[in-house]
Design a protein around this motif. Structure first.
Motif, mmCIF file in Angstrom:
data_model
loop_
_atom_site.group_PDB
_atom_site.id
_atom_site.type_symbol
_atom_site.label_atom_id
_atom_site.label_comp_id
_atom_site.label_asym_id
_atom_site.label_seq_id
_atom_site.Cartn_x
_atom_site.Cartn_y
_atom_site.Cartn_z
ATOM 1 N N GLU A 134 0.825 -1.208 0.000
ATOM 2 C CA GLU A 134 0.000 0.000 0.000
ATOM 3 C C GLU A 134 0.858 1.256 0.000
ATOM 4 O O GLU A 134 0.543 2.229 -0.692
ATOM 5 N N ALA A 135 1.944 1.235 0.775
ATOM 6 C CA ALA A 135 2.822 2.409 0.829
ATOM 7 C C ALA A 135 3.446 2.680 -0.540
ATOM 8 O O ALA A 135 3.542 3.833 -0.978
ATOM 9 N N LYS A 192 2.207 1.755 -3.494
ATOM 10 C CA LYS A 192 1.157 2.197 -4.417
ATOM 11 C C LYS A 192 0.855 3.680 -4.219
ATOM 12 O O LYS A 192 0.660 4.418 -5.190
ATOM 13 N N GLU A 193 0.810 4.117 -2.969
ATOM 14 C CA GLU A 193 0.526 5.525 -2.708
ATOM 15 C C GLU A 193 1.647 6.425 -3.207
ATOM 16 O O GLU A 193 1.408 7.520 -3.711
ATOM 17 N N ALA A 194 2.890 5.966 -3.087
ATOM 18 C CA ALA A 194 4.030 6.773 -3.523
ATOM 19 C C ALA A 194 4.204 6.755 -5.028
ATOM 20 O O ALA A 194 4.735 7.698 -5.611
ATOM 21 N N LEU A 229 -0.506 4.901 -7.766
ATOM 22 C CA LEU A 229 -1.792 5.495 -7.421
ATOM 23 C C LEU A 229 -1.745 7.016 -7.428
ATOM 24 O O LEU A 229 -2.775 7.671 -7.545
ATOM 25 N N SER A 230 -0.551 7.579 -7.289
ATOM 26 C CA SER A 230 -0.450 9.038 -7.250
ATOM 27 C C SER A 230 -0.100 9.640 -8.605
ATOM 28 O O SER A 230 -0.053 10.858 -8.748
#
Length: 213
Positions: free
Chosen positions: A121-122, A124-126, A129-130
């Motif tokens: 998840e970390a 993907k967020e970095a 997904l961003s």
């Protein structure tokens, strides 16, 4: 010692990209880095911490490079279609500037069920997904000039990425199987034209292939 940590991180990218998350060992990373296992554990708690660190570091480095490409091509729009194509082409080519990071990305995708969920998840967020969130403000500014029209800039940015860069990355497996530039250009140009058919105003690009004009 920053240089030791940097050497360990670089070695970890190479080993994780080559062997995958599950099979990679701290012993192999130590050998690649030319340090002892104890030195690695002085900097990183365990293999998961090391993988987490290099995955996020790589994602941030790629994000910074993409931000520079966006600023160069999208801050001032001279010809919307040409500028979007130029942006997408340079962004697609940038994958080759970070071969070790994108080898790590292939590892993440191949071993997604074995990667610790919090780590996944970390990352993907970095990273992925961003990606559209970084593009959205540029598209919104273009829309504010009357060249694009949409209800949701984030959604429009996501569509742009899917039609261009994501398409190229899937075809090349993030640069592992290089594609001739004319093929990349054909995908990007088709993607940009499709994007403009969806979102361009009549005044911005009346002669885009496939648009009424």
């Amino acid at each position: 010692m920053p240089e030791k940590r940097s050497a360990i991180a670089q070695a970890a990218r190479v080993v994780f990209g080559r062997e995958g998350y599950s099979r990679a060992s701290v012993d192999a990373i130590a050998l690649e880095a030319g340090v002892s296992k104890r030195t690695i554990y002085n900097h990183f708690t365990d293999k998961e911490h090391l993988f987490h660190s290099v995955a996020l570091e790589g994602a941030h480095q790629v994000s910074e490079a993409i931000a520079e490409i966006m600023e160069r091509h999208l801050r001032k729009i001279a010809n919307l279609r040409d500028d979007l194509i130029s942006f997408a082409m340079e962004r697609a080519a940038a994958v080759t500037d970070f071969p070790d990071h994108f080898a790590l990305v292939r590892t993440l995708e191949a071993e997604v069920t074995r990667i610790p969920p919090a780590l996944l998840e970390a990352w993907k967020e970095a990273g992925p997904l961003s990606a559209h969130l970084r593009l959205a403000p540029y598209l919104q500014r273009i829309a504010d000039r009357g060249l694009l029209t949409f209800d949701d800039a984030d959604e429009a940015a996501n569509h742009f990425n899917l039609l261009t860069i994501t398409h190229v990355n899937q075809r090349t497996f993030y640069g592992a199987l290089p594609m001739p530039e004319p093929e990349t250009a054909a995908i990007v140009t088709s993607g940009v034209d499709t994007f403009l058919r969806l979102y361009a105003t009549e005044s911005s690009h009346p002669h885009t292939p496939g648009r009424a004009g």
